[in-house]
Scaffold this motif. Structure first.
Motif, PDB file in Angstrom:
ATOM      1  N   ALA A   1       0.814  -1.213   0.000  1.00 31.23           N
ATOM      2  CA  ALA A   1       0.000   0.000   0.000  1.00 31.23           C
ATOM      3  C   ALA A   1       0.847   1.262   0.000  1.00 31.23           C
ATOM      4  CB  ALA A   1      -0.937   0.015   1.199  1.00 31.23           C
ATOM      5  N   ALA A   2       0.453   2.208  -0.850  1.00 26.59           N
ATOM      6  CA  ALA A   2       1.159   3.491  -0.943  1.00 26.59           C
ATOM      7  C   ALA A   2       0.436   4.592  -0.187  1.00 26.59           C
ATOM      8  CB  ALA A   2       1.305   3.886  -2.413  1.00 26.59           C
ATOM      9  N   ALA A   3      -0.613   4.235   0.544  1.00 25.44           N
ATOM     10  CA  ALA A   3      -1.367   5.222   1.310  1.00 25.44           C
ATOM     11  C   ALA A   3      -2.106   4.513   2.433  1.00 25.44           C
ATOM     12  CB  ALA A   3      -2.358   5.956   0.408  1.00 25.44           C
ATOM     13  N   LYS A   4      -2.606   5.309   3.371  1.00 24.39           N
ATOM     14  CA  LYS A   4      -3.427   4.795   4.453  1.00 24.39           C
ATOM     15  C   LYS A   4      -4.877   5.190   4.210  1.00 24.39           C
ATOM     16  CE  LYS A   4       0.337   5.482   7.801  1.00 24.39           C
ATOM     17  NZ  LYS A   4       0.748   6.222   9.032  1.00 24.39           N
ATOM     18  N   ALA A   5      -5.780   4.416   4.788  1.00 20.12           N
ATOM     19  CA  ALA A   5      -7.196   4.746   4.645  1.00 20.12           C
ATOM     20  C   ALA A   5      -7.482   6.160   5.146  1.00 20.12           C
ATOM     21  CB  ALA A   5      -8.047   3.728   5.407  1.00 20.12           C
ATOM     22  N   ALA A   6      -6.822   6.559   6.220  1.00 19.14           N
ATOM     23  CA  ALA A   6      -7.057   7.880   6.814  1.00 19.14           C
ATOM     24  C   ALA A   6      -6.612   9.021   5.912  1.00 19.14           C
ATOM     25  CB  ALA A   6      -6.340   7.979   8.160  1.00 19.14           C
ATOM     26  N   ASP A   7      -5.800   8.721   4.898  1.00 21.64           N
ATOM     27  CA  ASP A   7      -5.333   9.770   3.989  1.00 21.64           C
ATOM     28  C   ASP A   7      -6.451  10.304   3.104  1.00 21.64           C
ATOM     29  OD1 ASP A   7      -2.748   9.403   4.945  1.00 21.64           O
ATOM     30  OD2 ASP A   7      -2.169   8.052   3.323  1.00 21.64           O
ATOM     31  N   PHE A   8      -7.524   9.552   2.956  1.00 24.07           N
ATOM     32  CA  PHE A   8      -8.592   9.923   2.031  1.00 24.07           C
ATOM     33  C   PHE A   8      -9.766  10.507   2.816  1.00 24.07           C
ATOM     34  CE2 PHE A   8      -6.080   6.598   0.039  1.00 24.07           C
ATOM     35  CZ  PHE A   8      -5.728   7.234  -1.142  1.00 24.07           C
ATOM     36  N   THR A   9      -9.905  11.824   2.720  1.00 27.01           N
ATOM     37  CA  THR A   9     -10.890  12.541   3.526  1.00 27.01           C
ATOM     38  C   THR A   9     -12.041  13.121   2.711  1.00 27.01           C
ATOM     39  OG1 THR A   9      -9.588  14.577   3.351  1.00 27.01           O
ATOM     40  CG2 THR A   9      -9.142  13.147   5.243  1.00 27.01           C
ATOM     41  N   ASP A  10     -11.885  13.200   1.397  1.00 30.17           N
ATOM     42  CA  ASP A  10     -12.932  13.827   0.582  1.00 30.17           C
ATOM     43  C   ASP A  10     -13.333  12.963  -0.607  1.00 30.17           C
ATOM     44  OD1 ASP A  10     -10.545  14.125  -0.740  1.00 30.17           O
ATOM     45  OD2 ASP A  10     -10.832  16.227  -1.278  1.00 30.17           O
ATOM     46  N   ILE A  11     -13.357  11.658  -0.390  1.00 30.11           N
ATOM     47  CA  ILE A  11     -13.762  10.719  -1.424  1.00 30.11           C
ATOM     48  C   ILE A  11     -15.279  10.782  -1.621  1.00 30.11           C
ATOM     49  CG2 ILE A  11     -13.895   8.258  -2.013  1.00 30.11           C
ATOM     50  CD1 ILE A  11     -11.093   9.455  -2.191  1.00 30.11           C
ATOM     51  N   ASN A  12     -15.730  10.800  -2.876  1.00 32.99           N
ATOM     52  CA  ASN A  12     -17.183  10.774  -3.102  1.00 32.99           C
ATOM     53  C   ASN A  12     -17.669   9.501  -3.795  1.00 32.99           C
ATOM     54  OD1 ASN A  12     -16.393  11.249  -5.747  1.00 32.99           O
ATOM     55  ND2 ASN A  12     -17.174  13.346  -5.821  1.00 32.99           N
ATOM     56  N   ALA A  13     -16.728   8.622  -4.184  1.00 36.46           N
ATOM     57  CA  ALA A  13     -17.134   7.374  -4.833  1.00 36.46           C
ATOM     58  C   ALA A  13     -16.119   6.277  -4.544  1.00 36.46           C
ATOM     59  CB  ALA A  13     -17.270   7.567  -6.337  1.00 36.46           C
TER      60      ALA A  13
END
Length: 231
Positions: A33-45
């Motif tokens: 993984a190149a990111a954490k779940a917490a990195d995504f704060t404004d996902i709409n889909a």
């Protein structure tokens, strides 16, 4: 301009006009993984191909936190909705129009079980996606073996095809090259390899296999986790 960022395994971040989305967001527990779940704060889909843990991943947590809509097959959507997740239950068939663009579910030869509290039940069917945003079409195959239905995607004029190459559970390099031959995308990105020992594969071998097939017009783009393709 469409942005497609590879997050490792089969996970991608996709961004275009009106869309900040994730595809199969397996981040927690993903050694690539190149990111954490917490990195995504404004996902709409969130586009979910099936419910195996290495694809479902952080879908529920991210969707509940951000309010993102999860696009997936109807039976899986019903299960996710029971968890409080906002869903768009679809099925393999025609295109559906949404504010950011069009979505089409495609066949994937794979399982889609819902495993909960030690019990397994029917989760619908595994699928792939054709996502059209800003006039560009991305095909994410999900987990699948080679299938003749992929030949139909040639008419879709795919800009980027994300194809599994790891074998064992999905297509291997040879079959993925044949899939590229069926689809004739402008670009193809290998995915679903090297995360676990059983799916070890060299993406350069995939590139060579496509070159040997003389697929004029298809460029193989090997993305390391964290890298972004803009097109």
């Amino acid at each position: 301009m469409l942005k497609l960022r590879y997050l490792g395994h089969s996970a991608f971040y996709i961004e275009g006009t009106g869309l900040k989305g994730l595809i199969d967001p397996f981040l927690t527990g993903n050694p690539k993984a190149a990111a954490k779940a917490a990195d995504f704060t404004d996902i709409n889909a969130i586009f979910l191909t099936h419910t195996h843990g290495d694809h479902l991943g952080d879908t529920i947590e991210i969707a509940l936190r951000t309010g993102a809509t999860v696009y997936t097959c109807n039976e899986t959507a019903a299960w996710l909705a029971s968890k409080g997740v906002k869903t768009e239950g679809m099925h393999i068939g025609g295109r559906a129009q949404f504010p950011f663009g069009k979505v089409k579910l495609t066949p994937a030869w794979h399982g889609d079980p819902i495993i909960e509290d030690g019990e397994t039940r029917y989760g619908g069917v595994a699928c792939g996606f054709v996502i059209e945003v800003d006039g560009k079409r991305v095909y994410h195959a999900g987990d699948t073996g080679l299938t003749m239905e992929m030949k139909l995607l040639e008419a879709e004029k795919i800009d980027v095809a994300c194809l599994p190459i790891g074998g064992y559970f999905t297509m291997d390099i040879t079959d993925a090259a044949r899939a590229a031959d069926f689809i004739h995308p402008i670009k193809a990105i290998p995915m679903h390899y090297d995360t676990f020992p059983k799916i070890k594969a060299d993406p350069e071998d995939f590139s060579m296999a496509v070159a040997e097939a003389d697929l004029l017009g298809t460029e193989i783009v090997i993305l390391a986790p964290g890298q972004t393709l803009e097109f």
